[in-house]
Motif scaffolding. Structure first.
Motif, PDB file in Angstrom:
ATOM      1  N   ARG A  22       0.068  -4.865   9.787  1.00 40.79           N
ATOM      2  CA  ARG A  22       0.913  -5.428   8.810  1.00 40.79           C
ATOM      3  C   ARG A  22       2.433  -5.186   9.400  1.00 40.79           C
ATOM      4  O   ARG A  22       2.612  -4.161   9.873  1.00 40.79           O
ATOM      5  CB  ARG A  22       0.647  -4.326   7.772  1.00 40.79           C
ATOM      6  CG  ARG A  22       1.524  -4.936   6.477  1.00 40.79           C
ATOM      7  CD  ARG A  22       1.294  -4.006   5.519  1.00 40.79           C
ATOM      8  NE  ARG A  22       2.234  -4.454   4.120  1.00 40.79           N
ATOM      9  CZ  ARG A  22       1.518  -5.147   3.120  1.00 40.79           C
ATOM     10  NH1 ARG A  22       0.309  -5.628   3.156  1.00 40.79           N
ATOM     11  NH2 ARG A  22       2.188  -5.611   2.056  1.00 40.79           N
ATOM     12  N   PHE A  82       6.735  -6.001   7.776  1.00 43.85           N
ATOM     13  CA  PHE A  82       7.701  -6.540   6.808  1.00 43.85           C
ATOM     14  C   PHE A  82       9.067  -6.353   7.322  1.00 43.85           C
ATOM     15  O   PHE A  82       9.467  -5.510   7.865  1.00 43.85           O
ATOM     16  CB  PHE A  82       7.320  -5.756   5.414  1.00 43.85           C
ATOM     17  CG  PHE A  82       7.934  -4.373   5.542  1.00 43.85           C
ATOM     18  CD1 PHE A  82       9.294  -4.267   4.868  1.00 43.85           C
ATOM     19  CD2 PHE A  82       7.100  -3.357   6.172  1.00 43.85           C
ATOM     20  CE1 PHE A  82       9.948  -2.746   5.050  1.00 43.85           C
ATOM     21  CE2 PHE A  82       7.791  -2.028   5.993  1.00 43.85           C
ATOM     22  CZ  PHE A  82       9.113  -1.770   5.806  1.00 43.85           C
ATOM     23  N   ASP A 108       6.698 -10.462   4.020  1.00 41.33           N
ATOM     24  CA  ASP A 108       5.261  -9.724   4.536  1.00 41.33           C
ATOM     25  C   ASP A 108       4.504 -10.289   5.114  1.00 41.33           C
ATOM     26  O   ASP A 108       4.012 -11.425   4.945  1.00 41.33           O
ATOM     27  CB  ASP A 108       4.916  -8.961   3.250  1.00 41.33           C
ATOM     28  CG  ASP A 108       5.531  -7.741   2.718  1.00 41.33           C
ATOM     29  OD1 ASP A 108       5.225  -6.766   2.992  1.00 41.33           O
ATOM     30  OD2 ASP A 108       6.320  -8.114   1.711  1.00 41.33           O
ATOM     31  N   ASP A 152       0.415  -9.549   6.768  1.00 48.89           N
ATOM     32  CA  ASP A 152      -0.777  -8.619   6.848  1.00 48.89           C
ATOM     33  C   ASP A 152      -1.935  -9.366   7.150  1.00 48.89           C
ATOM     34  O   ASP A 152      -2.759 -10.103   6.555  1.00 48.89           O
ATOM     35  CB  ASP A 152      -1.024  -7.855   5.389  1.00 48.89           C
ATOM     36  CG  ASP A 152      -2.306  -6.543   5.533  1.00 48.89           C
ATOM     37  OD1 ASP A 152      -2.811  -6.590   6.715  1.00 48.89           O
ATOM     38  OD2 ASP A 152      -1.745  -5.570   4.647  1.00 48.89           O
TER      39      ASP A 152
END
Length: 260
Positions: free
Chosen positions: A102, A104, A126, A128
């Motif tokens: 992940r 961001f 973001d 993921d």
């Protein structure tokens, strides 16, 4: 100091502007020859953490975070970047399985209309892989209030609107206009210990049960003036995740970092 008419004419001829004499009270004087205001500068924090286990389990996890802030006389810029990666070896096949992937990036601009009241514009991206989130983008705007801003304690609250779009690897997608509510708190507990906490809540305007929630709490211990270690707990909750994915991710990290 009074000057003669001849002296005044000479100064005017030299290009010096003369200001008529004024009577001022002491209360009217805020500074005499004040120094130039310092130029805004960037302050930053960089953190990294690595966990490796061997033996009964073979795992590796890596975290990295960078935060930058520039505080001007009437504005503030905040930038944050984060990455979390983890893998675990399957004991039966010997192959590595990715368990965390992940990252961001977000940025925010605050403009202070008064000493404490400000407006803001924000953007966040973001991704993921484990939650099947190809990408999530959030754009927001609103107002905030800086209740306290001192070296030892800072606290602000914000309210506004946000546009949220999520695209998942499963083909599912979400698109909402939501409220944006949040706060940020920092407190120096002792000379060496600092506590940080923030929360941002995005309930959809047409259905408040559909929401995103990001929150974290961190405790830092200064080792030197610029070197620190800390423990951070973060929660990311998506009420409408991809099919088969969990709604809540909890992330616990022990890290070491530098302030600059």
């Amino acid at each position: 100091q009074k000057i003669s008419a001849a002296e005044g004419a000479g100064l005017a001829a030299a290009g010096t502007e003369l200001i008529p004499a004024q009577t001022l009270t002491l209360a009217d004087v805020t500074a005499i020859n004040p120094p130039a205001k310092p130029k805004p500068k960037w302050d930053g924090v960089a953190k990294a953490g690595v966990t490796i286990t061997t033996g009964n389990s073979e795992t590796t996890s890596v975290t990295a975070d960078v935060g930058l802030t520039r505080r001007g006389e009437n504005d503030r810029i905040t930038l944050n970047f984060g990455w979390l990666y983890g893998k675990e070896e399957d004991p039966d096949t010997g192959e590595d399985e990715v368990t965390r992937d992940r990252w961001f990036a977000d940025g925010k601009y605050d403009y202070f209309f008064t000493e404490k009241f400000y407006g803001f514009l924000g953007f966040r991206y973001d991704r993921d892989r484990i939650a099947d989130l190809d990408y999530g983008v959030t754009g927001s705007a609103g107002v905030g209030y800086q209740w306290i801003e001192r070296p030892d304690i800072k606290f602000s609250t914000e309210a506004g609107l946000a546009y949220i779009k999520e695209e998942f690897a499963t083909g599912m997608s979400n698109e909402d206009v939501a409220a944006r509510l949040g706060y940020k708190f920092e407190k120096t507990l002792t000379e060496r210990v600092k506590f940080l906490h923030d929360l941002t809540y995005y309930p959809a305007l047409d259905d408040p049960s559909n929401y995103l929630l990001n929150t974290s709490a961190e405790l830092r211990l200064n080792i030197t003036k610029t070197l620190f270690t800390g423990f951070k707990a973060a929660m990311i909750h998506d009420s409408t995740p991809a099919a088969g994915a969990e709604k809540t991710d909890m992330i616990y990290t022990w890290n070491i970092g530098l302030t600059f």
